[in-house]
Scaffold this active site. Structure first.
Site, PDB file in Angstrom:
ATOM      1  N   TYR A 188       2.666  13.683  10.366  1.00 39.48           N
ATOM      2  CA  TYR A 188       2.121  13.485   9.012  1.00 39.48           C
ATOM      3  C   TYR A 188       2.509  14.678   8.132  1.00 39.48           C
ATOM      4  O   TYR A 188       2.991  14.491   7.007  1.00 39.48           O
ATOM      5  CB  TYR A 188       0.593  13.320   9.042  1.00 39.48           C
TER       6      TYR A 188
ATOM      7  N   SER B  24       0.714  16.590  -0.334  1.00 39.85           N
ATOM      8  CA  SER B  24      -0.538  16.954   0.349  1.00 39.85           C
ATOM      9  C   SER B  24      -0.522  18.447   0.643  1.00 39.85           C
ATOM     10  O   SER B  24       0.557  19.057   0.707  1.00 39.85           O
ATOM     11  CB  SER B  24      -0.639  16.189   1.677  1.00 39.85           C
TER      12      SER B  24
ATOM     13  N   GLY C  49       0.335   1.745  -4.055  1.00 38.32           N
ATOM     14  CA  GLY C  49      -0.891   1.984  -3.287  1.00 38.32           C
ATOM     15  C   GLY C  49      -2.116   2.010  -4.174  1.00 38.32           C
ATOM     16  O   GLY C  49      -2.936   2.919  -4.097  1.00 38.32           O
TER      17      GLY C  49
ATOM     18  N   GLY D  35      -8.456   4.237  -2.968  1.00 35.83           N
ATOM     19  CA  GLY D  35      -8.296   5.684  -3.111  1.00 35.83           C
ATOM     20  C   GLY D  35      -7.675   6.165  -4.412  1.00 35.83           C
ATOM     21  O   GLY D  35      -8.026   5.719  -5.506  1.00 35.83           O
TER      22      GLY D  35
ATOM     23  N   LYS E  10       4.949  14.859   4.650  1.00 37.71           N
ATOM     24  CA  LYS E  10       4.543  15.406   3.349  1.00 37.71           C
ATOM     25  C   LYS E  10       5.429  16.591   2.958  1.00 37.71           C
ATOM     26  O   LYS E  10       5.668  16.822   1.771  1.00 37.71           O
ATOM     27  CB  LYS E  10       3.060  15.772   3.373  1.00 37.71           C
TER      28      LYS E  10
ATOM     29  N   ASP F 124       5.128  -4.473   0.752  1.00 34.89           N
ATOM     30  CA  ASP F 124       5.017  -3.327   1.657  1.00 34.89           C
ATOM     31  C   ASP F 124       6.149  -2.361   1.286  1.00 34.89           C
ATOM     32  O   ASP F 124       7.323  -2.770   1.282  1.00 34.89           O
ATOM     33  CB  ASP F 124       5.174  -3.850   3.101  1.00 34.89           C
TER      34      ASP F 124
ATOM     35  N   ARG G 222      -2.547  -5.391   0.091  1.00 29.50           N
ATOM     36  CA  ARG G 222      -3.733  -6.270   0.101  1.00 29.50           C
ATOM     37  C   ARG G 222      -3.849  -7.003  -1.232  1.00 29.50           C
ATOM     38  O   ARG G 222      -4.365  -6.487  -2.226  1.00 29.50           O
ATOM     39  CB  ARG G 222      -4.973  -5.437   0.416  1.00 29.50           C
TER      40      ARG G 222
HETATM   41  P1  NDP Z   1      -6.221   5.253   0.884  1.00 28.51           P
HETATM   42  O1  NDP Z   1      -6.112   4.799   2.303  1.00 28.51           O
HETATM   43  O2  NDP Z   1      -7.536   5.177   0.215  1.00 28.51           O
HETATM   44  O3  NDP Z   1      -5.139   4.471  -0.009  1.00 28.51           O
HETATM   45  C1  NDP Z   1      -3.822   4.347   0.436  1.00 28.51           C
HETATM   46  C2  NDP Z   1      -3.078   3.361  -0.416  1.00 28.51           C
HETATM   47  O4  NDP Z   1      -1.711   3.300   0.038  1.00 28.51           O
HETATM   48  C3  NDP Z   1      -3.642   1.962  -0.346  1.00 28.51           C
HETATM   49  O5  NDP Z   1      -3.640   1.389  -1.622  1.00 28.51           O
HETATM   50  C4  NDP Z   1      -2.663   1.238   0.543  1.00 28.51           C
HETATM   51  O6  NDP Z   1      -2.576  -0.123   0.151  1.00 28.51           O
HETATM   52  C5  NDP Z   1      -1.353   1.946   0.220  1.00 28.51           C
HETATM   53  N1  NDP Z   1      -0.374   1.783   1.291  1.00 28.51           N
HETATM   54  C6  NDP Z   1      -0.431   2.312   2.535  1.00 28.51           C
HETATM   55  N2  NDP Z   1       0.614   1.881   3.251  1.00 28.51           N
HETATM   56  C7  NDP Z   1       1.334   1.061   2.438  1.00 28.51           C
HETATM   57  C8  NDP Z   1       2.506   0.277   2.619  1.00 28.51           C
HETATM   58  N3  NDP Z   1       3.181   0.272   3.777  1.00 28.51           N
HETATM   59  N4  NDP Z   1       2.969  -0.460   1.574  1.00 28.51           N
HETATM   60  C9  NDP Z   1       2.295  -0.454   0.403  1.00 28.51           C
HETATM   61  N5  NDP Z   1       1.190   0.249   0.171  1.00 28.51           N
HETATM   62  C10 NDP Z   1       0.706   0.996   1.191  1.00 28.51           C
HETATM   63  O7  NDP Z   1      -5.683   6.763   0.898  1.00 28.51           O
HETATM   64  P2  NDP Z   1      -5.523   7.847  -0.279  1.00 28.51           P
HETATM   65  O8  NDP Z   1      -5.777   7.267  -1.593  1.00 28.51           O
HETATM   66  O9  NDP Z   1      -6.264   9.040   0.143  1.00 28.51           O
HETATM   67  O10 NDP Z   1      -3.975   8.184  -0.096  1.00 28.51           O
HETATM   68  C11 NDP Z   1      -3.025   8.055  -1.142  1.00 28.51           C
HETATM   69  C12 NDP Z   1      -1.945   9.100  -0.930  1.00 28.51           C
HETATM   70  O11 NDP Z   1      -2.526  10.382  -0.987  1.00 28.51           O
HETATM   71  C13 NDP Z   1      -1.231   9.029   0.419  1.00 28.51           C
HETATM   72  O12 NDP Z   1       0.140   9.272   0.209  1.00 28.51           O
HETATM   73  C14 NDP Z   1      -1.868  10.157   1.214  1.00 28.51           C
HETATM   74  O13 NDP Z   1      -1.006  10.642   2.205  1.00 28.51           O
HETATM   75  C15 NDP Z   1      -2.113  11.161   0.116  1.00 28.51           C
HETATM   76  N6  NDP Z   1      -3.119  12.179   0.357  1.00 28.51           N
HETATM   77  C16 NDP Z   1      -4.407  11.861   0.668  1.00 28.51           C
HETATM   78  C17 NDP Z   1      -5.353  12.863   0.845  1.00 28.51           C
HETATM   79  C18 NDP Z   1      -6.760  12.595   1.236  1.00 28.51           C
HETATM   80  O14 NDP Z   1      -7.410  13.489   1.814  1.00 28.51           O
HETATM   81  N7  NDP Z   1      -7.308  11.422   0.953  1.00 28.51           N
HETATM   82  C19 NDP Z   1      -5.004  14.264   0.631  1.00 28.51           C
HETATM   83  C20 NDP Z   1      -3.624  14.493   0.312  1.00 28.51           C
HETATM   84  C21 NDP Z   1      -2.743  13.482   0.163  1.00 28.51           C
HETATM   85  P3  NDP Z   1      -2.502  -1.382   1.152  1.00 28.51           P
HETATM   86  O15 NDP Z   1      -3.164  -0.980   2.426  1.00 28.51           O
HETATM   87  O16 NDP Z   1      -3.203  -2.472   0.408  1.00 28.51           O
HETATM   88  O17 NDP Z   1      -1.041  -1.636   1.288  1.00 28.51           O
HETATM   89  C1  8X3 Z   2      -4.444  14.554   3.542  1.00 24.83           C
HETATM   90  C2  8X3 Z   2      -5.179  15.853   3.740  1.00 24.83           C
HETATM   91  O1  8X3 Z   2      -5.776  17.620   5.476  1.00 24.83           O
HETATM   92  O2  8X3 Z   2      -5.816  15.333   6.204  1.00 24.83           O
HETATM   93  O3  8X3 Z   2      -3.106  14.751   3.285  1.00 24.83           O
HETATM   94  O4  8X3 Z   2      -3.737  16.432   5.839  1.00 24.83           O
HETATM   95  S1  8X3 Z   2      -5.099  16.305   5.405  1.00 24.83           S
END
Ligand code: NDP
Ligand code: 8X3
Length: 255
Positions: free
Chosen positions: A155, A142, A11, A15, A159, A62, A37
């Site tokens: 969700y 998370s 990923g 992010g 987690k 994926d 992507r």
């Molecule tokens: P973003 O949406 O900014 O990034 C998510 C990343 O995950 C992208 O690079 C996306 O790439 C990849 N991804 C999603 N689905 C798939 C898939 N099926 N196969 C391969 N890659 C995938 O979100 P964040 O950076 O915030 O999230 C990253 C992690 O952090 C997640 O696990 C999220 O649950 C966790 N998290 C986020 C928080 C927040 O508030 N932002 C807080 C706590 C945890 P692409 O779409 O190109 O495949």
């Molecule tokens: C992402 C943070 O608060 O949306 O895991 O669950 S929250």
């Protein structure tokens, strides 16, 4: 660089994952970046090789596709097999709906990505760690793993599963000298909410209004700290929120 270290980040197209790849590359680590992507992977690879002179291997798949995961990660080129750190970061939330109203498709996508994808990737990378006799898995959980919040249902469950799997990995891989760390961020301004609310920018903006949320680089810096501790030190479980957030329920918002 013959003695450079290698990190694999899932990923990495947005992010946390993108920021982690950049932070480690800036410190001279070679990086394997993955995501769906392809164009974004290509751009990031160019930026990191051009900016930091490190090696970058972009892999486009994926994480829900077990066959693709094994095809892409099972037979890495020889000079990419000495992986030091795996960051299981790829993940998402889809929707924020009551249990009796949420979409079953959304639930399945979250379970398949956040739980099954993490399992597939971990198993594909473990043989490299086992061959080396060391390794470090960092799973991105998370605050949603720690408390279930209204309309967070599945969700939060995914987690919680990441937290449980991290504990299981730590126990079962102990004799193989593999560190396992779960990092549990609170609200962070990434593309997370835009994805959760299916492209609704206004809904996404509301999540981060009235306080300063975490930034992706905060988590990247913490990940770097966790990954570069001495060999005998392992942070098991780390909860990180912005100062305005106490836990999954309480965030002090102004205005
Ligand atoms: P973003 O949406 O900014 O990034 C998510 C990343 O995950 C992208 O690079 C996306 O790439 C990849 N991804 C999603 N689905 C798939 C898939 N099926 N196969 C391969 N890659 C995938 O979100 P964040 O950076 O915030 O999230 C990253 C992690 O952090 C997640 O696990 C999220 O649950 C966790 N998290 C986020 C928080 C927040 O508030 N932002 C807080 C706590 C945890 P692409 O779409 O190109 O495949
Ligand atoms: C992402 C943070 O608060 O949306 O895991 O669950 S929250």
């Amino acid at each position: 660089m013959a003695d450079s270290k290698i990190i694999l980040v899932t990923g990495a197209t947005a992010g946390f994952g993108k920021a982690i790849a950049e932070t480690f590359a800036a410190k001279g680590w070679d990086v394997i970046i993955t995501g769906r992507r392809q164009e974004r992977l290509k751009e990031l690879a160019q930026k990191l090789t051009g900016g930091y002179g490190v090696r970058v291997l972009p892999l486009h798949f994926d994480v829900r596709d077990k066959v693709a995961v094994n095809e892409q990660l099972g037979q890495l080129p020889d000079n990419w097999r000495e992986i030091d750190v795996l960051v299981n970061n790829a993940g998402l939330a889809l929707g924020r709906d009551l249990f009796d109203q949420a979409s079953m498709d959304d639930w399945e996508a979250m379970i398949d990505t956040n739980i099954k994808g993490l399992l597939y990737v971990s198993r594909a990378v473990l043989p490299y760690f086992e061959k080396r006799g060391e390794g470090h898995i960092i799973n991105i959980g998370s605050t949603a793993a720690k408390d279930v919040y209204p309309m967070g249902n599945v969700y939060c469950a995914t987690k919680s599963a990441v937290e449980a799997i991290s504990k299981a990995q730590r126990i079962d891989l102990l004799s193989k000298k593999i560190k396992v760390t779960a990092i549990h961020p609170g609200a962070a301004a990434t593309e997370f909410s835009l994805v959760r609310f299916k492209g609704d920018q206004a809904e996404s903006d509301k999540v981060y209004k009235g306080y300063q949320a975490l930034e992706a680089t905060d988590i990247a810096d913490i990940t770097y700290y966790v990954a570069t501790l001495p060999k005998h030190v392992c942070i098991n479980d780390l909860v990180v929120t912005c100062t305005a957030q106490a836990n999954a329920f309480f965030t002090h918002k102004e205005g």
